[in-house]
Design an enzyme around this catalytic site. Structure first.
Site, PDB file in Angstrom:
ATOM      1  N   ASP A 181     -13.657   6.898  -3.445  1.00  0.00           N
ATOM      2  CA  ASP A 181     -13.062   6.426  -4.705  1.00  0.00           C
ATOM      3  C   ASP A 181     -13.666   7.131  -5.929  1.00  0.00           C
ATOM      4  O   ASP A 181     -12.940   7.480  -6.869  1.00  0.00           O
ATOM      5  CB  ASP A 181     -13.261   4.912  -4.861  1.00  0.00           C
ATOM      6  CG  ASP A 181     -12.334   4.113  -3.959  1.00  0.00           C
ATOM      7  OD1 ASP A 181     -11.249   4.612  -3.614  1.00  0.00           O
ATOM      8  OD2 ASP A 181     -12.703   2.971  -3.608  1.00  0.00           O
TER       9      ASP A 181
ATOM     10  N   SER B 203       0.828  -1.208   0.000  1.00  0.00           N
ATOM     11  CA  SER B 203       0.000   0.000   0.000  1.00  0.00           C
ATOM     12  C   SER B 203       0.863   1.258   0.000  1.00  0.00           C
ATOM     13  O   SER B 203       1.838   1.365   0.749  1.00  0.00           O
ATOM     14  CB  SER B 203      -0.904   0.014   1.240  1.00  0.00           C
ATOM     15  OG  SER B 203      -1.559   1.270   1.316  1.00  0.00           O
TER      16      SER B 203
ATOM     17  N   LYS C  24     -13.803  -3.628   1.781  1.00  0.00           N
ATOM     18  CA  LYS C  24     -14.689  -2.486   1.508  1.00  0.00           C
ATOM     19  C   LYS C  24     -16.184  -2.819   1.584  1.00  0.00           C
ATOM     20  O   LYS C  24     -16.972  -2.012   2.063  1.00  0.00           O
ATOM     21  CB  LYS C  24     -14.374  -1.891   0.133  1.00  0.00           C
ATOM     22  CG  LYS C  24     -13.009  -1.238   0.043  1.00  0.00           C
ATOM     23  CD  LYS C  24     -12.832  -0.595  -1.326  1.00  0.00           C
ATOM     24  CE  LYS C  24     -11.416  -0.097  -1.506  1.00  0.00           C
ATOM     25  NZ  LYS C  24     -11.252   0.634  -2.769  1.00  0.00           N
TER      26      LYS C  24
END
Ligand code: ATR
Length: 266
Positions: free
Chosen positions: A99, A14, A65
């Site tokens: 997003d 990440s 998510k």
């Protein structure tokens, strides 16, 4: 000192810690951002633990998510998308999804206006859902295509868009102003192309949300003189929006972009 974190599995690669820590430094905030490997089974414990320990906020990534929806109070955007990528802790534990806004701001960053544009959105995963939701709100004319039709049709139905079969992708590309790759195709060098890139035209915009490498799709786009946009600014702007939700402050996107690009260069 406020602590922030990204949770996911895998999480080693990440870029969020590098990006957010650079932002905190530039903003003069006493804060630090870390990555923790957390799977779906321990997500509840991790969120409640972070809340108990007074964390400033969380980001969630694959595979968390969607599962997070049942564990936090999702806002309208997260509800419509069906996924949470940002968690805030105030009186309540709230779920957000940045997003779609990240993708929209990335396009705007490169001077692309989506209102009235014919957009071909390839993919039907979490990222595609967020992009479909945001760009359709902004007046884009979106057609969705996806290898697995059931998944693509479900996305199209949920957001109120049109679905077209994947086997006709080249025809769909020809009739688009903006082509968005929201699939994982192109992440690996050996991935086959989604379509023959020589059909692209100079007037088109090609947005590939992959940020880890210069994909064949982006190279095809540049070869014909089309505008080629990689996934770095989407990553940066989704992070900037999360920072705004947590702190109420504008994030230094240039600093964040520089940190991400430096980390990608290794
Ligand atoms: P994310 O949540 O990051 O969007 P995902 O849910 O795994 O990730 O979705 C990956 C997307 O890439 C899907 O649209 C997937 O298509 P399917 O729904 O048919 O699985 C798409 N994808 C992955 N590999 C692909 C391939 N070789 N060709 C076409 N699409 C592919």
């Amino acid at each position: 000192m406020k602590v922030y974190a990204v949770l996911g599995d895998p999480i080693e690669h990440s870029l969020s810690p590098v990006m957010h820590n650079a932002a905190f430094r530039a903003m003069g905030l006493q804060a630090s951002y870390h990555a923790f490997r957390v799977g779906i089974q321990r997500l509840r414990d991790a969120i409640l633990g972070a809340d108990a320990m007074g964390f400033g906020g969380l980001n969630l990534t694959i595979p968390l998510k969607e599962s997070a929806m049942a564990l936090v109070e999702p806002d309208e955007t997260a509800k419509a998308i069906g996924a949470v990528n940002t968690v805030s802790f105030r009186e309540r534990i709230r779920g957000h999804n940045t997003d779609g806004v990240g993708a929209s701001l990335a396009l705007r960053h490169y001077g692309v206006n989506v209102r009235g544009a014919d957009v071909l959105l390839i993919g039907a995963g979490g990222a595609a859902r967020a992009i479909a939701y945001q760009l359709s709100r902004e007046g884009a004319e979106i057609i969705v295509t996806n290898r697995t039709p059931e998944r693509g049709m479900a996305l199209a139905r949920d957001i109120g868009l049109e679905f077209r079969p994947f086997r006709g992708i080249e025809e769909l590309v020809r009739f688009s102003d903006i082509v968005i790759n929201a699939t994982s195709v192109g992440m690996r060098e050996c991935d086959p192309r989604l379509f023959d890139g020589s059909i692209l035209r100079a007037e088109q915009v090609v947005f590939d949300i992959i940020y880890s490498r210069d994909t064949e799709l982006l190279r095809d786009a540049r070869r014909v003189g089309a505008k080629a946009i990689d996934g770095v600014m989407m990553l940066v702007y989704q992070g900037a929006e999360a920072l705004r939700i947590w702190t109420g402050l504008e994030a230094p996107v240039d600093v964040m972009e520089a940190a991400v690009r430096a980390a990608l260069r290794g």
